[in-house]
Each structure stands twice: as structure tokens, then as C-alpha cells.
Write a protein that holds these residues in place. Structure first.
Motif, PDB file in Angstrom:
ATOM      1  N   LEU A  52       8.060  -7.426 -19.142  1.00 16.41           N
ATOM      2  CA  LEU A  52       7.757  -8.165 -20.367  1.00 16.41           C
ATOM      3  C   LEU A  52       7.185  -9.539 -20.050  1.00 16.41           C
ATOM      4  CD1 LEU A  52      11.011  -7.258 -22.325  1.00 16.41           C
ATOM      5  CD2 LEU A  52       8.810  -6.064 -22.342  1.00 16.41           C
ATOM      6  N   LYS A  53       7.590 -10.088 -18.905  1.00 21.01           N
ATOM      7  CA  LYS A  53       7.088 -11.376 -18.454  1.00 21.01           C
ATOM      8  C   LYS A  53       7.153 -11.412 -16.934  1.00 21.01           C
ATOM      9  CE  LYS A  53       8.030 -16.359 -18.508  1.00 21.01           C
ATOM     10  NZ  LYS A  53       8.965 -17.413 -18.972  1.00 21.01           N
ATOM     11  N   ILE A  54       6.044 -11.790 -16.320  1.00 19.93           N
ATOM     12  CA  ILE A  54       5.999 -11.928 -14.864  1.00 19.93           C
ATOM     13  C   ILE A  54       6.247 -13.392 -14.524  1.00 19.93           C
ATOM     14  CG2 ILE A  54       4.588 -11.674 -12.789  1.00 19.93           C
ATOM     15  CD1 ILE A  54       5.269  -9.029 -14.031  1.00 19.93           C
ATOM     16  N   SER A  55       7.236 -13.652 -13.694  1.00 19.00           N
ATOM     17  CA  SER A  55       7.574 -15.034 -13.368  1.00 19.00           C
ATOM     18  C   SER A  55       6.603 -15.612 -12.353  1.00 19.00           C
ATOM     19  CB  SER A  55       9.005 -15.125 -12.824  1.00 19.00           C
ATOM     20  OG  SER A  55       9.033 -14.841 -11.450  1.00 19.00           O
ATOM     21  N   GLU A  56       6.636 -16.945 -12.227  1.00 21.25           N
ATOM     22  CA  GLU A  56       5.790 -17.625 -11.241  1.00 21.25           C
ATOM     23  C   GLU A  56       6.241 -17.333  -9.821  1.00 21.25           C
ATOM     24  OE1 GLU A  56       8.248 -21.859 -11.467  1.00 21.25           O
ATOM     25  OE2 GLU A  56       6.186 -21.721 -12.224  1.00 21.25           O
ATOM     26  N   ASN A  57       7.413 -16.735  -9.674  1.00 19.93           N
ATOM     27  CA  ASN A  57       7.917 -16.371  -8.348  1.00 19.93           C
ATOM     28  C   ASN A  57       7.432 -14.998  -7.891  1.00 19.93           C
ATOM     29  OD1 ASN A  57       9.525 -18.740  -8.324  1.00 19.93           O
ATOM     30  ND2 ASN A  57      11.091 -17.706  -9.538  1.00 19.93           N
ATOM     31  N   HIS A  58       6.791 -14.272  -8.778  1.00 15.82           N
ATOM     32  CA  HIS A  58       6.372 -12.902  -8.481  1.00 15.82           C
ATOM     33  C   HIS A  58       4.999 -12.911  -7.810  1.00 15.82           C
ATOM     34  CE1 HIS A  58       7.046  -8.530  -9.681  1.00 15.82           C
ATOM     35  NE2 HIS A  58       5.910  -8.518  -9.011  1.00 15.82           N
ATOM     36  N   ARG A  59       4.853 -12.070  -6.793  1.00 14.59           N
ATOM     37  CA  ARG A  59       3.587 -11.908  -6.100  1.00 14.59           C
ATOM     38  C   ARG A  59       3.194 -10.421  -6.079  1.00 14.59           C
ATOM     39  NH1 ARG A  59       4.028 -16.400  -6.976  1.00 14.59           N
ATOM     40  NH2 ARG A  59       3.803 -18.230  -5.622  1.00 14.59           N
ATOM     41  N   THR A  60       1.897 -10.173  -6.069  1.00 11.17           N
ATOM     42  CA  THR A  60       1.418  -8.798  -5.952  1.00 11.17           C
ATOM     43  C   THR A  60       1.470  -8.377  -4.491  1.00 11.17           C
ATOM     44  OG1 THR A  60      -0.069  -9.059  -7.839  1.00 11.17           O
ATOM     45  CG2 THR A  60      -0.519  -7.245  -6.329  1.00 11.17           C
ATOM     46  N   PRO A  61       2.198  -7.323  -4.136  1.00 10.49           N
ATOM     47  CA  PRO A  61       2.264  -6.881  -2.738  1.00 10.49           C
ATOM     48  C   PRO A  61       0.871  -6.572  -2.192  1.00 10.49           C
ATOM     49  CG  PRO A  61       3.968  -5.809  -4.034  1.00 10.49           C
ATOM     50  CD  PRO A  61       3.074  -6.514  -5.007  1.00 10.49           C
ATOM     51  N   PHE A  62       0.606  -7.025  -0.986  1.00 12.67           N
ATOM     52  CA  PHE A  62      -0.724  -6.847  -0.407  1.00 12.67           C
ATOM     53  C   PHE A  62      -0.841  -5.572   0.419  1.00 12.67           C
ATOM     54  CE2 PHE A  62       1.800  -9.881   2.078  1.00 12.67           C
ATOM     55  CZ  PHE A  62       1.909  -9.225   3.290  1.00 12.67           C
ATOM     56  N   CYS A  63       0.274  -4.947   0.756  1.00 13.24           N
ATOM     57  CA  CYS A  63       0.235  -3.722   1.562  1.00 13.24           C
ATOM     58  C   CYS A  63       0.251  -2.508   0.639  1.00 13.24           C
ATOM     59  CB  CYS A  63       1.426  -3.665   2.513  1.00 13.24           C
ATOM     60  SG  CYS A  63       1.461  -2.155   3.523  1.00 13.24           S
ATOM     61  N   LYS A  64      -0.661  -1.581   0.877  1.00 17.04           N
ATOM     62  CA  LYS A  64      -0.740  -0.403   0.022  1.00 17.04           C
ATOM     63  C   LYS A  64       0.413   0.569   0.236  1.00 17.04           C
ATOM     64  CE  LYS A  64      -3.950   2.070   3.094  1.00 17.04           C
ATOM     65  NZ  LYS A  64      -5.313   2.644   3.183  1.00 17.04           N
ATOM     66  N   HIS A  65       1.168   0.394   1.322  1.00 15.63           N
ATOM     67  CA  HIS A  65       2.314   1.260   1.588  1.00 15.63           C
ATOM     68  C   HIS A  65       3.622   0.668   1.064  1.00 15.63           C
ATOM     69  CE1 HIS A  65      -0.295   3.657   4.108  1.00 15.63           C
ATOM     70  NE2 HIS A  65      -0.575   2.600   4.851  1.00 15.63           N
ATOM     71  N   PHE A  66       3.552  -0.500   0.447  1.00 14.21           N
ATOM     72  CA  PHE A  66       4.758  -1.162  -0.052  1.00 14.21           C
ATOM     73  C   PHE A  66       5.459  -0.267  -1.081  1.00 14.21           C
ATOM     74  CE2 PHE A  66       6.959  -4.186  -2.893  1.00 14.21           C
ATOM     75  CZ  PHE A  66       7.766  -4.808  -1.949  1.00 14.21           C
ATOM     76  N   ASN A  67       6.790  -0.286  -1.040  1.00 10.30           N
ATOM     77  CA  ASN A  67       7.669   0.522  -1.895  1.00 10.30           C
ATOM     78  C   ASN A  67       7.814   1.954  -1.406  1.00 10.30           C
ATOM     79  OD1 ASN A  67       8.622  -1.365  -3.691  1.00 10.30           O
ATOM     80  ND2 ASN A  67       7.036  -1.000  -5.219  1.00 10.30           N
ATOM     81  N   ARG A  68       7.074   2.344  -0.383  1.00  6.82           N
ATOM     82  CA  ARG A  68       7.280   3.633   0.269  1.00  6.82           C
ATOM     83  C   ARG A  68       7.847   3.410   1.663  1.00  6.82           C
ATOM     84  NH1 ARG A  68       6.859   5.288  -4.084  1.00  6.82           N
ATOM     85  NH2 ARG A  68       5.400   6.814  -4.960  1.00  6.82           N
ATOM     86  N   CYS A  69       7.150   2.598   2.434  1.00 10.96           N
ATOM     87  CA  CYS A  69       7.545   2.290   3.805  1.00 10.96           C
ATOM     88  C   CYS A  69       8.892   1.574   3.829  1.00 10.96           C
ATOM     89  CB  CYS A  69       6.458   1.429   4.429  1.00 10.96           C
ATOM     90  SG  CYS A  69       6.923   0.685   5.996  1.00 10.96           S
ATOM     91  N   GLY A  70       9.679   1.846   4.866  1.00  8.77           N
ATOM     92  CA  GLY A  70      10.976   1.189   4.983  1.00  8.77           C
ATOM     93  C   GLY A  70      10.930  -0.124   5.721  1.00  8.77           C
ATOM     94  N   GLY A  71       9.732  -0.684   5.912  1.00 13.41           N
ATOM     95  CA  GLY A  71       9.582  -1.943   6.650  1.00 13.41           C
ATOM     96  C   GLY A  71       9.747  -3.157   5.766  1.00 13.41           C
ATOM     97  N   CYS A  72       8.654  -3.748   5.348  1.00 13.99           N
ATOM     98  CA  CYS A  72       8.698  -4.989   4.557  1.00 13.99           C
ATOM     99  C   CYS A  72       9.398  -4.765   3.225  1.00 13.99           C
ATOM    100  CB  CYS A  72       7.276  -5.494   4.311  1.00 13.99           C
ATOM    101  SG  CYS A  72       6.311  -5.717   5.823  1.00 13.99           S
ATOM    102  N   LYS A  73      10.202  -5.755   2.815  1.00 11.96           N
ATOM    103  CA  LYS A  73      11.005  -5.599   1.612  1.00 11.96           C
ATOM    104  C   LYS A  73      10.672  -6.605   0.517  1.00 11.96           C
ATOM    105  CE  LYS A  73      13.924  -2.419   3.206  1.00 11.96           C
ATOM    106  NZ  LYS A  73      14.075  -1.091   2.598  1.00 11.96           N
ATOM    107  N   TRP A  74      10.044  -7.735   0.863  1.00 13.55           N
ATOM    108  CA  TRP A  74       9.996  -8.853  -0.079  1.00 13.55           C
ATOM    109  C   TRP A  74       8.590  -9.286  -0.456  1.00 13.55           C
ATOM    110  CZ3 TRP A  74      14.239  -9.447  -2.461  1.00 13.55           C
ATOM    111  CH2 TRP A  74      15.463  -9.290  -1.821  1.00 13.55           C
ATOM    112  N   GLN A  75       7.612  -8.423  -0.330  1.00 10.66           N
ATOM    113  CA  GLN A  75       6.249  -8.849  -0.626  1.00 10.66           C
ATOM    114  C   GLN A  75       6.049  -9.230  -2.093  1.00 10.66           C
ATOM    115  OE1 GLN A  75       3.166  -6.234   0.752  1.00 10.66           O
ATOM    116  NE2 GLN A  75       4.000  -6.130   2.831  1.00 10.66           N
ATOM    117  N   GLN A  76       6.939  -8.795  -2.977  1.00 10.53           N
ATOM    118  CA  GLN A  76       6.779  -9.123  -4.389  1.00 10.53           C
ATOM    119  C   GLN A  76       7.370 -10.483  -4.745  1.00 10.53           C
ATOM    120  OE1 GLN A  76       9.210  -7.277  -3.279  1.00 10.53           O
ATOM    121  NE2 GLN A  76      11.041  -7.519  -4.511  1.00 10.53           N
TER     122      GLN A  76
END
Length: 229
Positions: free
Chosen positions: A60-84
Motif C-alpha cells: 500500500l505504501k513503499i517506504s524510503e527504506n525499501h530498495r528494488t533488488p538488483f539480482c534477478k535470482h533474489f528471493n529464490r537463491c539462498g545467498g543474499c537476504k537484504w537487497q530490499q
């Protein structure tokens, strides 16, 4: 409370393992893919004794702390966790986690915790990576519904909490090249020459792990080490 939808829920803070925390009627709800300050509609997926787990139905609202993940495998891969989550928010939140671990979990006050020193680089900073080969990689919904032949071999990282599923990685941002070129070239070579990828359930297959060291790659002209266990 499980399987219920709650509207206009504010994400309050970061937790651990890529999750953030909201509260519903005073009870903690752990949510992935959000940042502190986001306003969302939540669907409750799990109910535990002391907490809930939920997933976002709508932002409903995206905060100023939110970022668009730059990796296309984000949310599938078990590596990086905080790109958002914005990097500066990651630093302050992780410092607070250290304090909470001592004071709330350990139940004793801890001396002053220094500010976390920010990294010079937030991508391409790893010296070593290890990839896993699998003859039964993770398939996206579109692939499973396709009538076209599907290549099931892959090399990459495990999905979170799934020991036998591998995300086939095309581009990883953790390590500088020639890391991606080495992995992708080796995959292509193995497929072309019919080399078998490991089957973790049946414990067979020629290619199982790929270790890629940036320092090694620089010193030996980009060669890597492949080994079986």
C-alpha cells in the motif's frame, strides 16, 4: 489467525535471515521481502506459539527504506537476504540485533556496542564462492507449464530450507569476474559433453561442487577447482 488477511499493516523493524517484523494485536509477524516503514496487506501463512509468519499480498505504501533488488535470482537463491533494504538501515538494524541478543536473550546488559563500519563495496566483495551441481534444479512455474523440453541440470546455490533444490545461477553479484564466466562456461561444457550432474538423493553424478576463489582466479589465469566429495 492462520490463513487470515490483515490490511494496513506497518512493517516495524528488521529481524534475522532476511525477514522483517510487523505486529498484529501485539503479536510478532515475520515477513520476507519488505523493509521497515512499508505499509502492506498481509496473509498469515503460519501460526506458532509465540509468533506468526506472513507474506505480502499488496504494498500500500513503499517506504524510503525499501530498495528494488538488483539480482534477478533474489528471493529464490539462498545467498543474499537484504537487497530490499537500504544499506544504511541494514547497518543500524544489525547493530541493534547484537544489543538485543545480549540484553533480551542473554538477559544481561552489555557494554556500549560500536557503530558498524560500512563496507567499501556492497557487491563483488567475496573472495571465495562454492556452487553446487544438480541434475534436478529448481523449475519456475512457467517452465513446468511449458510444453517445450526443459533442461533440468543446473549449477548454483541452494534454495532456502531445501537441501535438494538448486537455483541455476546466471549472474551472481557476490564476486567479480571471471567468476560468472567460469561457472557459466563450465555448465555449457558439461552439457555439451554429456557430463553428469550430481543427484543428491541417489548419491551419484560426476560433477558435484565448484569452488571459485577470486585470488586463485587472478593468480592462475582464471582457472578454478572442481571436486567431488
Amino acid at each position: 489467525m492462520k490463513n487470515k488477511i490483515y490490511s494496513n499493516i506497518t512493517i516495524e523493524s528488521m529481524a534475522a535471515e532476511g525477514k522483517c517484523v510487523a505486529r498484529i494485536n501485539g503479536q510478532a509477524v515475520f515477513v520476507e521481502g519488505v523493509a521497515p516503514g512499508d505499509l502492506v496487506d498481509l496473509f498469515i501463512t503460519k501460526r506458532k506459539r509465540n509468533y506468526l509468519e506472513g507474506r505480502v499480498l499488496n504494498f500500500l505504501k513503499i517506504s524510503e527504506n525499501h530498495r528494488t533488488p538488483f539480482c534477478k535470482h533474489f528471493n529464490r537463491c539462498g545467498g543474499c537476504k537484504w537487497q530490499q533494504v537500504a544499506y544504511e538501515i541494514q547497518l543500524t538494524s544489525k547493530r541493534q540485533q547484537v544489543i538485543d541478543n545480549f540484553e533480551r536473550i542473554g538477559k544481561f546488559p552489555f557494554p556500549h556496542v560500536n557503530e558498524i563500519i560500512a563496507a567499501d563495496e556492497t557487491t563483488h566483495y567475496r573472495n571465495k564462492l562454492e556452487y553446487t551441481f544438480s541434475n534436478k534444479r529448481w523449475l519456475e512455474k512457467e517452465e513446468m507449464e511449458s510444453s517445450e523440453p526443459i533442461e533440468t541440470n543446473g549449477v548454483g546455490f541452494h534454495l532456502p530450507n531445501l537441501f535438494d533444490k538448486i537455483v541455476d545461477i546466471d549472474e551472481c553479484w557476490l564476486q567479480k569476474n571471471p567468476s560468472n564466466s567460469i561457472r557459466n562456461s563450465l555448465r555449457t561444457f558439461a552439457l555439451k559433453h554429456g557430463l553428469s550432474f550430481y543427484n543428491i538423493r541417489e548419491n551419484h553424478g560426476l560433477l558435484r561442487n565448484l569452488g571459485d576463489s577470486h585470488n586463485l582466479a587472478e593468480s592462475v589465469d582464471g582457472h578454478c577447482a572442481v571436486w567431488r566429495r
